[in-house]
Write an enzyme that holds these catalytic residues in place. Structure first.
Site: not given
Length: 302
Positions: A138-139, A156, A160
């Protein structure tokens, strides 16, 4: 028993139907459900690089994507001996291309396990396993040590994430002092009315698994709050003119409308129409950004 496509699509629609707050609350399910549905059709119609790029006369879609990736690698100064992180690396298209052309080692991070596995498979097929690593994660909670990378980039993908301030703070954490954050981001136009956001931005969020979209001004502030300096958002040369790209996307949607074999294809056609409509009315943007973490990278003059 595995879900049918129709059931999976309906479940995704329910996840996407809430407001910004609701989508942010279950963003993991939202994003993974979306990409489980659409990845095969993305690969069929768009190839392995799931982002946009300006189309110039005589260029193919594949050429345009490769040029976008080459531009970013050169702008970031990537070269052998450097390490880069690709946030939201998908099936590995940009990461593998950038590792191949730059000689840098690229780590891809993606929230969807199936896309990570596809990226690893493509790395094996291309003989790039030694130059790339693909990690499920998870970023907003990156599974990396502080100061791990010379460059962190995204095509891009940060759109999210539910908490974009946290994501940029994580990017700053894993960058080495003097390291560069760079990439392209989906944004809503600055100064939209509530009605414009409901009519134009909200459909894009629902069709593309976006908890919410920030604006160019919002992105610049997020980067500054994360401690970055030299913040650039919206370089015209780097961003390019996407008018022909929206025409191309409409052409793909026209083609997709000729098939009635898949409810997911119909869903994606509707999403493409929402995206190009918002883009042409100035409510949806894709902008370049770059910003640097204070400090000096080893081997560089201050």
């Amino acid at each position: 028993m595995a879900e049918t496509t129709e059931v999976s699509l309906e479940r995704y629609r329910q996840l996407a139907a809430g407001d910004d707050s609701a989508r942010s609350g279950h963003y993991r399910d939202l994003v993974t459900s979306y990409y489980d549905l659409v990845t095969d059709l993305y690969l069929e119609g768009w190839g392995a690089s799931h982002h946009f790029a300006p189309l110039k006369p005589g260029d193919s879609h594949v050429d345009a994507l490769a040029a976008r990736q080459r531009f970013l690698a050169e702008r970031a100064g990537l070269c052998p001996g450097m390490t880069a992180l690709d946030v939201g690396s998908g099936v590995g298209g940009p990461a593998l291309n950038i590792a191949g052309i730059s000689g840098a080692h690229v780590t891809g991070l993606d929230l969807t396990p199936g896309r990570v596995e596809r990226a690893r498979g493509r790395a094996r097929e291309l003989g790039l396993e030694e130059r790339t690593t693909f990690v499920h994660g998870d970023a907003m909670y990156m599974p990396f040590e502080d100061a791990s990378f010379d460059v962190v980039y995204a095509f891009e993908a940060i759109c999210h994430t539910a908490d974009k301030d946290r994501t940029h703070a994580e990017i700053a954490r894993v960058l080495k002092p003097g390291g560069l954050s760079i990439g392209y981001e989906w944004l809503a136009g600055d100064g939209l009315t509530d009605g414009e956001r409901r009519r134009l931005v909200e459909p894009v969020c629902r069709y593309y698994a976006l908890p919410h979209l920030t604006t160019p001004g919002g992105l610049a502030e997020q980067l500054r709050r994360a401690g970055f300096t030299g913040v650039v958002v919206g370089d015209a040369e780097a961003t390019g003119d996407l008018t022909a790209t929206w025409d191309y996307l409409d052409q793909l949607a026209d083609l997709g409308e000729q098939f009635d074999d898949s409810p997911v294809r119909k869903f994606m056609v509707q999403g493409a129409r929402a995206l190009t409509r918002a883009a042409r009315e100035g409510a949806f943007l894709i902008e370049f950004w770059e910003a640097r973490k204070p400090g000096t990278l080893p081997g560089r003059d201050s």
